[in-house]
Design an enzyme around this catalytic site. Sequence first.
Site, PDB file in Angstrom:
ATOM      1  N   GLU A   1      54.223  40.064  26.761  1.00  0.00           N
ATOM      2  CA  GLU A   1      54.501  38.869  25.951  1.00  0.00           C
ATOM      3  C   GLU A   1      53.389  38.677  24.935  1.00  0.00           C
ATOM      4  OE1 GLU A   1      55.177  35.064  27.847  1.00  0.00           O
ATOM      5  OE2 GLU A   1      56.343  36.014  29.446  1.00  0.00           O
TER       6      GLU A   1
ATOM      7  N   GLU B   1      52.948  35.887  35.234  1.00  0.00           N
ATOM      8  CA  GLU B   1      51.884  34.898  35.029  1.00  0.00           C
ATOM      9  C   GLU B   1      51.657  34.014  36.248  1.00  0.00           C
ATOM     10  OE1 GLU B   1      52.825  32.637  31.526  1.00  0.00           O
ATOM     11  OE2 GLU B   1      52.566  34.334  30.192  1.00  0.00           O
TER      12      GLU B   1
HETATM   13  O1  IFM Z   1      57.633  30.519  27.369  1.00  0.00           O
HETATM   14  C1  IFM Z   1      56.508  31.007  27.999  1.00  0.00           C
HETATM   15  C2  IFM Z   1      56.866  32.017  29.057  1.00  0.00           C
HETATM   16  O2  IFM Z   1      57.770  31.499  29.983  1.00  0.00           O
HETATM   17  C3  IFM Z   1      55.643  32.467  29.799  1.00  0.00           C
HETATM   18  N1  IFM Z   1      54.608  32.893  28.880  1.00  0.00           N
HETATM   19  C4  IFM Z   1      54.301  32.042  27.775  1.00  0.00           C
HETATM   20  C5  IFM Z   1      55.566  31.674  27.021  1.00  0.00           C
HETATM   21  C6  IFM Z   1      55.219  30.785  25.813  1.00  0.00           C
HETATM   22  O3  IFM Z   1      54.531  29.649  26.194  1.00  0.00           O
END
Ligand code: IFM
Length: 473
Positions: free
Chosen positions: A379, A194
């Site tokens: 994710e 990200e």
């Molecule tokens: O916890 C975070 C992660 O580190 C990166 N993506 C989003 C998750 C939830 O906010």
Amino acid sequence: MSITRRELALGAGAAALAGCAQEGAMEMPAPRERQFPSDFLWGVATSSFQTEGALDADGRGPSIWDVFPRDRIHDGSDATTANDSYRRYAEDVALIADAGMNAYRFSIAWPRIVPSGSGAVNDAGVDYYSHLIDALLARGVTPYATLFHWDLPLALQERGGWTSRDTTARFAEYADVVARRLGDRLKHIVILNEAAVHTVLGHVLGTHAPGLQDADQLGAVIHHQNLAQGLAIQALRAARSDLTIGTTMALMPSRPEGGVMSWLNQQAAAGFDEVWNGAFLDPLFRGSYPGAAQGMVESVLQEGDLAAIRQPIDFLGVNYYAPSYTRFNPTAPSFIEPAPPPRDTERDAFDRHVDPGGLHETLARVRDQYGNPRVLITENGCSDPFSDGPAELDDQFRIDYVRRHLEAVKSAMEGGSNIGGYFHWTLVDNWEWAEGYRSKFGLVAQDRSTGVRTPKASYAWFSALARSGTLDQ
Ligand code: IFM
């Protein structure tokens, strides 16, 4: 974000033509079937700083998050202990394997491997990941390791961090160490996590480490992460020819707020799309920056950079939680500001729109506009309502959220998307950056005073899914 009027207008025009800023959710066809392929990856995702604790152990160097002020964390907490996974990793591996999952995405802490960001390698840090990888492989779980999930060595930040071109070379050196020291067993590598979030929250809004509010550096931070990624891919491939390499992006459909300003809001949302999504997708897949981002990176772009960034990858990791909403504001420095989701939409604990259709839209965009790469959902998940109390063990809301997002994944696959796996965020409730411990995303709860893990209802549900590959109704 500071985007000049001209950049915004240029970017907005181009993006609007490309259809990137839709006013509302697009229709998502329901999946025809609920069975996923037998080789589909089912796993969970975590990151080093949010889970490991043991920040001073065995020669680890400090990271930018170690010094991020506690008064900017909602509950005043820090990640000194987190899930204590540095010491309890065997329990986490058992939870993953016992649930029938076949993959685990974790991140390697750069400051454990190269504590000063460059130079000496810390053998004890390498050993920790070596043991973790062995434990996973012994249980038939494929390790997917992210090289950078925001815990930059502090020593590099003191030399400019991602605003400095030098960090790109240091990152490639670190990637080379990982390939040489762990690549005999670690075959799947995610380069960045990200980058858009790290860029904007860390360098423009200042709500994440390194806590900068310097919109003038936006282009440098974007470009240097992209370049670092390209150099790291080259270093990994030079060190070993048998690695499967990808990178993970936080992709969001960029939607305008409706209402009387709707046309201007559409331009704002299109400009935002180019900086948030396009500034990372386009250089990797097309070898160019989209309009609004091009103007920002010009001062740091050097000859050969775009070729170095445009590396073939084996998969794109997509992290998806919610769409973004944006509106035009003539008094905001960039003329762009975040807007709330439309009234009456379902919201998550962060007050974001719960919108599985946004995931479908994102996957269709990657398929149709970026050459249909292999995609892993690296994710997806949702938090309990914010609370300093214990987690909700009967978390039916999480089961419902994941089921609906997997319907979007399946529907996209039936539409031709090349999607190979789903990693739920996350395994055990962990330290959620600026939210501290009040936000809980786990399939498993943790008693913070003892570290004892207790599976939630969603753990059993996800386990049944991982074993059968069939999504229930
Ligand atoms: O916890 C975070 C992660 O580190 C990166 N993506 C989003 C998750 C939830 O906010």
